[in-house]
Design a protein around this motif. Structure first.
Motif, PDB file in Angstrom:
ATOM      1  N   VAL A 293       0.728  -1.161  -0.036  1.00 22.99           N
ATOM      2  CA  VAL A 293       0.057   0.043  -0.144  1.00 22.99           C
ATOM      3  C   VAL A 293       0.875   1.096  -0.159  1.00 22.99           C
ATOM      4  CG1 VAL A 293      -1.741   1.359   1.296  1.00 22.99           C
ATOM      5  CG2 VAL A 293      -1.794  -1.112   1.235  1.00 22.99           C
TER       6      VAL A 293
ATOM      7  N   SER B 279       1.624  -3.790  -5.430  1.00 18.31           N
ATOM      8  CA  SER B 279       1.069  -2.295  -5.463  1.00 18.31           C
ATOM      9  C   SER B 279       0.736  -1.834  -6.766  1.00 18.31           C
ATOM     10  CB  SER B 279       2.408  -1.486  -4.740  1.00 18.31           C
ATOM     11  OG  SER B 279       3.719  -1.547  -5.573  1.00 18.31           O
TER      12      SER B 279
ATOM     13  N   PHE C 190      -2.759  -1.544  -7.370  1.00 21.87           N
ATOM     14  CA  PHE C 190      -3.287  -0.368  -6.628  1.00 21.87           C
ATOM     15  C   PHE C 190      -2.975   1.137  -7.305  1.00 21.87           C
ATOM     16  CE2 PHE C 190      -2.023  -2.952  -2.596  1.00 21.87           C
ATOM     17  CZ  PHE C 190      -3.342  -3.614  -2.452  1.00 21.87           C
TER      18      PHE C 190
END
Ligand code: C5P
Length: 372
Positions: free
Chosen positions: A22, A320, A323
Motif C-alpha cells: 500500500v 502495489s 493499486f
C-alpha cells in the motif's frame, strides 16, 4: 525473539508486506503529483526532500532503539501513575542514551556506508523517474528490481536459484520490455495536463515528461536498489546488532551524500534568502506528504528485510502495481492499452511464479499416519 513477532495475532512478516504494498502505491502517486502539479519555477527541491527523509527516518529509528533498551523497556511504566511518569521520564533515558550512542558508533558501523550512499542515489533517481513517466509505467518498470536483487543475492549471498526462478526472471524482463516500448512510442500519455493549479500565478500548465530520461533513471535505481537491499540484508543477518541501531547508522552515513546536493545547488533562479528559507522553498503539503510516505516506507522496508527477505519484498511491491494502476486510471486519466495490460500481466505472473515454493519444500511436509 525477533524471528516471528506477531501484532494482534497476525505475523509481523505479512503485516509489513501488505503495508509495504500500500505504501509503494501511495508513494508513486503522491510523489508523481507533487512533481507534475506545479510549474518548474514553483517546484520544491528534491535534494531537500532526500535529506529530510534521512533526518526523519534516523530520528524515529533512534527513538525506537532507545525505547527498546532493556533499562527503559523493562521499567514498569504501566504500574506508575501519570505524574510519577512525568517526574521520572528524564531519568531512565540518560544512561541508555549514552549506551545507545556507543552502540551506534561501534567499530563495524562503517559497513552501512555502502548501502547508505546507494539509497541516497536511489532516492534521488526515483524523483527523476517519477517526474518523467506515467505512474503505472514507472511502477511496472521498477519491478526490474527483482532481477537485480536476484543477481546480487546470487553473487553476494550465494543464494541458489531454481530453473523456474530463472525462467520467471526472463518473463519479468519481457513484461517490462513490453510496457517500456508502448510508453516510449507514445501509446500512453506522455504529456500530463494539469488544469486549475492551486497557485494563482499558474492557473494551468503542461508538464512535459521525457520517457527516455525516466527509463534511464528507473534502470539505474533498480541497480542501486538490488545492491543496497542485498548488502543491508547481509549486514543485518550476519550480526546480532538491533535492526533500529542499524537503521540509525544507515541514516547517519546518508547525511553527507544527501547534504552535498543541498549545499551545491546554488539558488540561481532566485535571490537567496538564507539557508533555511532556500531549503524549504515551495515545500508545501504535497512535498511533506511525499517525504512522510517515504520515511514510513523506509522503516517498513527495513522490517521486511529483517523478518522476511528482499525477494518477498519484490512480491509485495508488485502487488502495489495493481493499486497504483487503478488509482492512476482514476486520477491521471491513464489510458488502458492492450500492450500495457499484456506487459503488466506478464510482470505479475512472473512475480507469482518466482515466489512459488521450491518443489522439494512442498513435498517435504510430513504426512501424519494414524495406525489404529
Ligand atoms: O525500492 P527499494 O525497496 O529498494 O527501496 C528501498 C527504500 O527504503 C529506499 O528509499 C531506502 O531509502 C529505504 N530504506 C530505508 N532503510 C532501510 C532500507 C531501505 O530507509 N533499512
Amino acid at each position: 525473539d525477533d524471528q516471528a513477532p506477531t501484532i494482534c495475532g497476525m505475523h509481523l512478516k505479512y503485516v509489513s508486506l501488505v503495508t509495504l504494498a500500500v505504501q509503494n502505491a501511495a508513494l508513486s502517486i503522491v510523489m508523481h503529483y507533487s512533481r507534475v502539479s506545479t510549474p518548474p519555477s514553483l517546484a520544491y527541491s528534491t535534494a531537500s526532500a532526500v535529506l529530510l527523509n534521512e533526518l526523519l527516518k534516523g530520528s524515529i529509528s533512534f527513538i525506537i532503539a532507545l525505547a527498546r533498551v532493556p533499562q527503559v523497556a523493562e521499567r514498569p511504566w504501566h504500574r506508575m501513575s501519570f505524574w510519577t511518569i512525568v517526574r521520572e521520564l528524564p531519568y531512565p533515558w540518560t544512561s541508555p542514551f549514552w549506551w545507545l550512542c556507543g552502540e551506534i558508533l561501534s567499530p563495524d558501523c562503517w559497513k552501512l556506508s555502502i548501502p547508505a550512499i546507494l539509497y541516497v542515489v536511489q532516492n534521488s533517481l526515483q524523483f527523476v523517474a517519477v517526474s518523467n513517466l506515467p505512474v503505472a509505467s514507472f511502477q511496472v518498470t521498477y519491478q526490474m528490481k527483482i532481477l537485480t536483487t536476484a543477481a546480487f543475492s546470487v553473487a553476494l549471498l550465494r543464494r541458489k536459484l531454481t530453473p523456474i526462478k530463472w525462467l520467471s526472471l526472463f518473463f519479468l524482463a519481457i513484461g517490462v520490455g513490453i510496457v517500456q516500448i508502448q510508453t516510449a512510442v507514445g501509446d500512453a500519455p506522455v504529456r500530463n495536463v494539469v488544469v486549475g493549479s492551486a497557485h494563482d500565478n499558474a492557473p494551468y500548465h503542461i508538464h512535459v515528461m521525457s520517457p527516455l530520461k525516466g527509463f534511464g533513471a528507473v534502470t539505474a535505481a533498480c541497480f542501486t536498489s538490488g545492491l543496497a537491499g542485498v548488502y543491508f540484508e547481509m549486514v543485518l543477518k550476519n550480526s546480532r546488532a538491533d535492526l533500529w541501531v542499524r537503521n540509525v547508522q544507515l541514516s547517519l552515513f546518508s547525511i553527507i551524500p544527501a547534504l552535498l546536493p543541498v549545499l551545491y545547488s546554488s539558488p540561481s533562479s532566485h535571490i537567496s534568502r538564507g539557508f533555511f528559507h532556500d531549503f524549504f522553498r515551495h515545500f508545501g503539503g504535497w512535498a511533506w506528504a511525499t517525504v512522510s510516505i517515504q520515511v514510513f516506507g523506509g522503516l517498513i522496508t527495513a522490517m521486511v528485510i529483517k523478518y522476511s527477505d528482499n525477494i518477498l519484498k519484490g512480491f509485495a511491491t508488485s502487488l502495489s502495481i495493481i493499486f497504483s494502476f487503478l488509482a492512476s486510471v482514476a486520477l491521471f486519466h491513464f489510458r488502458i492499452t492492450p500492450s500495457f495490460i499484456i506487459g503488466a500481466t506478464t510482470v505479475l505472473c512472473a512475480t507469482w511464479m518466482y515466489n512459488q515454493p521450491a518443489g522439494q519444500e512442498t513435498l517435504s511436509i510430513p504426512i501424519p499416519i494414524n495406525i489404529p
